[in-house]
Motif scaffolding. Structure first.
Motif, mmCIF file in Angstrom:
data_model
loop_
_atom_site.group_PDB
_atom_site.id
_atom_site.type_symbol
_atom_site.label_atom_id
_atom_site.label_comp_id
_atom_site.label_asym_id
_atom_site.label_seq_id
_atom_site.Cartn_x
_atom_site.Cartn_y
_atom_site.Cartn_z
ATOM 1 N N GLU A 22 0.850 -1.182 0.000
ATOM 2 C CA GLU A 22 0.000 0.000 0.000
ATOM 3 C C GLU A 22 0.889 1.237 0.000
ATOM 4 O O GLU A 22 1.903 1.272 0.693
ATOM 5 C CB GLU A 22 -0.863 -0.017 1.269
ATOM 6 C CG GLU A 22 -1.672 1.237 1.482
ATOM 7 C CD GLU A 22 -2.372 1.231 2.828
ATOM 8 O OE1 GLU A 22 -3.556 1.557 2.848
ATOM 9 O OE2 GLU A 22 -1.729 0.903 3.846
ATOM 10 N N TRP A 23 0.511 2.239 -0.790
ATOM 11 C CA TRP A 23 1.238 3.497 -0.795
ATOM 12 C C TRP A 23 0.274 4.615 -1.148
ATOM 13 O O TRP A 23 -0.805 4.382 -1.695
ATOM 14 C CB TRP A 23 2.420 3.468 -1.765
ATOM 15 C CG TRP A 23 2.060 3.587 -3.214
ATOM 16 C CD1 TRP A 23 2.049 4.715 -3.959
ATOM 17 C CD2 TRP A 23 1.630 2.546 -4.096
ATOM 18 N NE1 TRP A 23 1.656 4.448 -5.240
ATOM 19 C CE2 TRP A 23 1.391 3.110 -5.350
ATOM 20 C CE3 TRP A 23 1.421 1.175 -3.934
ATOM 21 C CZ2 TRP A 23 0.948 2.379 -6.440
ATOM 22 C CZ3 TRP A 23 0.989 0.433 -5.023
ATOM 23 C CH2 TRP A 23 0.760 1.039 -6.248
ATOM 24 N N THR A 29 -4.104 9.715 -2.940
ATOM 25 C CA THR A 29 -4.853 8.501 -3.257
ATOM 26 C C THR A 29 -4.107 7.286 -2.710
ATOM 27 O O THR A 29 -2.909 7.144 -2.915
ATOM 28 C CB THR A 29 -5.016 8.354 -4.779
ATOM 29 O OG1 THR A 29 -5.631 9.530 -5.294
ATOM 30 C CG2 THR A 29 -5.869 7.143 -5.120
ATOM 31 N N VAL A 30 -4.835 6.424 -2.014
ATOM 32 C CA VAL A 30 -4.246 5.194 -1.498
ATOM 33 C C VAL A 30 -4.283 4.160 -2.621
ATOM 34 O O VAL A 30 -5.327 3.920 -3.224
ATOM 35 C CB VAL A 30 -5.017 4.669 -0.265
ATOM 36 C CG1 VAL A 30 -4.413 3.368 0.229
ATOM 37 C CG2 VAL A 30 -5.014 5.709 0.835
#
Length: 166
Positions: A22-23, A29-30
């Motif tokens: 996840e970033w 925005t994820v």
């Protein structure tokens, strides 16, 4: 009926072996990816591996040779050894996933068998459901063991080193 459904959900826990990263991008925005290589380079250091406190493994660039070791104008090709069309990382991942799936299935089977150790507070239908679940879990363990055996046979055929099979 609700108890039966709840029991079935507890008997067959969903296990996931895949890693998810996840970033957050510059717009906030994820984003998610199943492979660190699919995370854009500028976000890799900030990417988090879900379900783990460990930082994600870095994707290392090919080892650089100091400029003094190479003659000028000569570029060195870095060849990755291939075994049956797959590199070391692919073999390691396949073995890791196969071993993990087998271990998970074996744990599930052991848990089901342990539940049958005390049948005093169990209804007949619960007992039968667990017995049926054990049969399915045993079949799954056998299928996963066969798959691991086939992977080992394939690795033997392509002379994959033993350290890639852990």
């Amino acid at each position: 009926m609700k108890k039966l459904i709840l029991l079935l959900l507890l008997i067959y826990p969903m296990t996931a072996v895949a890693e998810t990263y996840e970033w957050v991008d510059e717009r906030g925005t994820v984003n998610f990816a199943e492979d660190l290589g699919k995370v854009p380079k500028k976000y890799r250091k900030k990417a988090k591996r879900l379900g783990s406190d460990e930082p994600p493994a870095e994707i290392a660039p090919p080892a650089a040779v100091p400029d003094t070791a190479k003659p000028k104008g000569v570029e060195e090709k870095v060849e990755k050894k291939s075994y049956g069309g797959k590199d070391e990382l692919a073999w390691r991942r396949e073995f890791l996933q196969a071993n993990s799936n087998l271990q998970s299935a074996q744990t599930e089977l052991d848990t089901l068998k342990a539940r049958l150790s005390d049948t005093s507070s169990m209804s007949r239908s619960e007992y039968l459901i667990i017995q049926n679940s054990i049969k399915h879990a045993e079949a799954r363990v056998q299928a996963l063991q066969k798959k691991l055996d086939q992977l080992n046979a394939s690795a033997d055929r392509y002379e994959v080193p033993a350290e890639f099979r852990k």
